[in-house]
Every structure is written in C-alpha cells, then in structure tokens.
Design an enzyme around this catalytic site. Structure first.
Site, PDB file in Angstrom:
ATOM      1  N   CYS A 107       6.678  74.478  84.714  1.00 24.80           N
ATOM      2  CA  CYS A 107       6.057  73.356  84.008  1.00 24.80           C
ATOM      3  C   CYS A 107       7.110  72.565  83.221  1.00 24.80           C
ATOM      4  O   CYS A 107       7.853  73.137  82.426  1.00 24.80           O
ATOM      5  CB  CYS A 107       4.970  73.858  83.067  1.00 24.80           C
ATOM      6  SG  CYS A 107       4.100  72.538  82.196  1.00 24.80           S
ATOM      7  N   GLY A 212       7.224  70.267  96.771  1.00 17.24           N
ATOM      8  CA  GLY A 212       7.786  68.988  96.359  1.00 17.24           C
ATOM      9  C   GLY A 212       7.745  67.947  97.458  1.00 17.24           C
ATOM     10  O   GLY A 212       8.375  68.113  98.505  1.00 17.24           O
TER      11      GLY A 212
END
Length: 376
Positions: A107, A212
């Site tokens: 995060c 990603g």
C-alpha cells in the site's frame, strides 16, 4: 494455455487473482467477478488490519463477509506488529474466518507509509521477516497458506523487492506477488514488468505473481510471456468491468476472446451488482456504494450528460432500473472503454516515519503504527 497455479493446497486455475482493493472487493463485487470468471481462480477480500480483527471492530468483521459458496475464502491482512499478527491469525484460524491469507506490504497511501506500513515496511528487513514468520506460524496449525504482496520499493533509490521476495520465501510464504511500481509512483506512469522477471529469477521455490497495468486479456498473456511469472493479479483493470475475468479465462485456456458487452448487457450487470450489494449491506447503502462504480461501467458509451449524472446520484433499485431502461441497449461496446481505469494520480515523495531509512536492520515496531480501522 497457462498451467494452473498452486497456493498451498488450493489450485488456482486459470492462474488469475482479483487484487484486494479498498472499498471495492467486497463480497458483492467478488461474486460478480467470479460469475464471469472461473470459480477456481482466486478473489481476494479487501484489506483488513490485524489489530481491528483482534479488537473485533464491527466494520472490519462486516468486511470479512464471504459468500456461502466462496472457496477458498481469501483475506488480505495488514500489520506492522508481529504480536498483533500472531493474535489476529490465531483468531482467524481458531474461528475458521478464512482459508487463505495475503499479507499487504504494497500500500502506498500516505496514512499507511507514514506509520511505516504498507510499501514502507519491507525496507526494515528484520521486522518484515518477523511479521511474515508470525503469520505463517500462526496459520500453519489450521493449514492456512500465507502469501505476500509488495511493491518494487519505496522509490528508485530504495528498491526492496528482491530481498522481500527471498525473505518471504525463506519464512514460509507459499507465493509472492509484485506490483511493479514503487510506492513513489503510486498508480502513475507505467509498471516496469522487468522487475517481475528479476523477482522470478530470485525466488525459485514458490510461485511469483505479477501485478500492474493488466487492463485486458492480452496484457495478462504478455506479462506471463515477458516475465515468466506463474500468474497474474488484476486490480484496476476490472473496475466497472467484471467481465474482464471472462476474457482472462478464455485467454488463459486457449479459447477465443468474447466480444465486449453491449450497453444493454452492461445495464444488466450494473443491476446485478446493485442486487448483490443490497443483499450485503441493505438497499440504501448498497445503491449508494454503487455510485462510485458508475463512471467505470458507463465509460466510452454514448450517454447524455444528464443521464450520466442521474446514474451518479441514484438512490434506489427502482430508480436504477428506470435509468437502465432509458439506455440504448443496442449500443455496442466502444473502443473508448479500453485502457487504464481507476486512480492514477501523480508520483510523489513517500511519507515515512522520522529516521525510517537510517537502519534497515532495525526491527522495532514504530510507535502508534498499527492502524485500527480497515480498508486502506
């Protein structure tokens, strides 16, 4: 075709994982994605914090809701304190709260990194190792596999992912996943998949998953081909687009890719999402929660500004049904709906605790670091 993935004793086939996303991957959205994809892929609940579990925080326990037929029940756990991890995972195991645990070290949100958590934590190698070890040991008696997700590092001057992968592997994690951005990038720019390939070379005994910039099925196949990763983790690419899992299933099993849905089909999916959310948290809260998904669902379709605005303000199932009825159901899936979606923002300096970079071997838990509330 790609080989199936093993997460501990669980087969993940195709090797596709829904990434945990705060405020998104609740039980309703996970079920919707599962209905389009394979029931044997992996769909991860949004992040919860170890301390909040131990304290039996009501919001956190609500977030840990799983569907009757959801298996394995996959939960992402956040902590900066090995003792809290031990207590939380012991409780999860004893009470049968989940079947798989994914540890969050990726995060990039400032309120997390300024406490030394998320993507900041792998820089502290000993503390990182102690947290992973605590989770694995507490989960082991119940046969709960533990996986670890992280980023490339804090910024371009402080890459941590190769050490993090080796440490997680050594401490008993059954798989690792890399979001191929630094915390400083947040969600901006492009993910550098070459780091996934390097991690695959460094971690040799457990699966390596890539994350990603997977916005379509071809992206997923290309990531596997370019990096050699064992599976893919899909986050923002499925926002307002749960049918991406249908496309991924087809791509990974060698079938022709289905066409994108018409606007009428998207309307039906929207309504299904609303029904599932209403069953989970009630109609008022459920329909209100759906508002944030509207722009993603309707992206690229020819819809007037007034109608688009009305979708963003919808408050009841009946109102939603009327709005869906006003759409041009025959409108085909538009090319403009493709590409990046969700938050992107700009890169920026990562906020860290004072002196955080002084000693990577310091295993002290930062003062006041453990977040009480879940959800990122």
């Amino acid at each position: 075709m790609t080989p199936p993935l093993k997460i501990g004793q669980y087969g993940v086939d195709p090797a596709v994982v829904l990434a945990p996303m705060a405020g998104i991957t609740n039980v309703a959205f996970r079920q919707l994605c599962r209905e389009f994809g394979s029931p044997t892929s992996l769909y991860v609940c949004e992040m919860v914090t170890a301390r909040a579990i131990v304290e039996r925080d009501s919001k956190t326990l609500e977030m840990m809701t799983f569907g009757e037929h959801e298996h394995p029940r996959s939960l992402q756990l956040y902590s900066v304190d090995p003792r809290n991890v031990t207590d939380a995972v012991t409780m999860i195991a004893a009470e049968g709260m989940a079947d798989h645990l994914d540890m969050n070290f990726g995060c990039p949100v400032p309120k997390v990194t300024r406490k030394g958590g998320g993507a900041a934590l792998p820089y502290k190698r000993r503390l990182f190792a102690e947290i992973v070890r605590a989770a694995v040991r507490a989960a082991e008696p119940a046969g709960i596999p533990v996986t670890v997700k992280f980023r490339v590092g804090i910024d371009d001057d402080h890459h941590t992912y190769l050490d993090a992968g080796r440490i997680a592997e050594a401490e008993g994690a059954v798989a690792v996943a890399l979001h191929a951005r630094t915390a400083a990038q947040r969600y901006s720019g492009q993910a550098d998949w070459s780091h996934i390939a390097r991690l695959k070379e460094a971690v040799t005994t457990v699966p390596v998953l890539g994350n990603g910039d997977i916005f379509c099925a071809d992206d997923a196949l290309r990531m596997v081909a370019e990096t050699g990763c064992d599976g893919v983790v899909v986050g923002r690419g499925c926002l307002g687009r749960p049918w991406l899992f249908r496309e991924l299933h087809a791509a990974f099993t060698g079938q022709p890719l289905p066409e994108g849905p018409s606007l009428g089909e998207v309307g039906a999916i929207l309504h299904r999402h609303a029904i599932l959310l209403s069953a989970h948290i009630g109609e008022e809260k459920g329909v209100r929660d759906l508002r944030k998904h509207m722009a993603w669902y309707l992206r690229g379709f020819p819809i007037g500004s007034d109608l688009r605005k009305s979708f963003g303000l919808v408050s009841t199932l009946a109102e939603l049904a009327d709005l869906i009825g006003a759409l041009d159901h025959a409108a085909p899936y538009p090319p403009d709906a493709e590409g990046p979606r969700g938050r992107q923002g700009s890169p920026g300096r990562v906020v860290l605790p004072e002196g955080w970079l002084d000693d990577p071997e310091d295993a002290a838990v930062p003062d006041g670091a453990e977040l009480m509330h879940s959800g990122g």
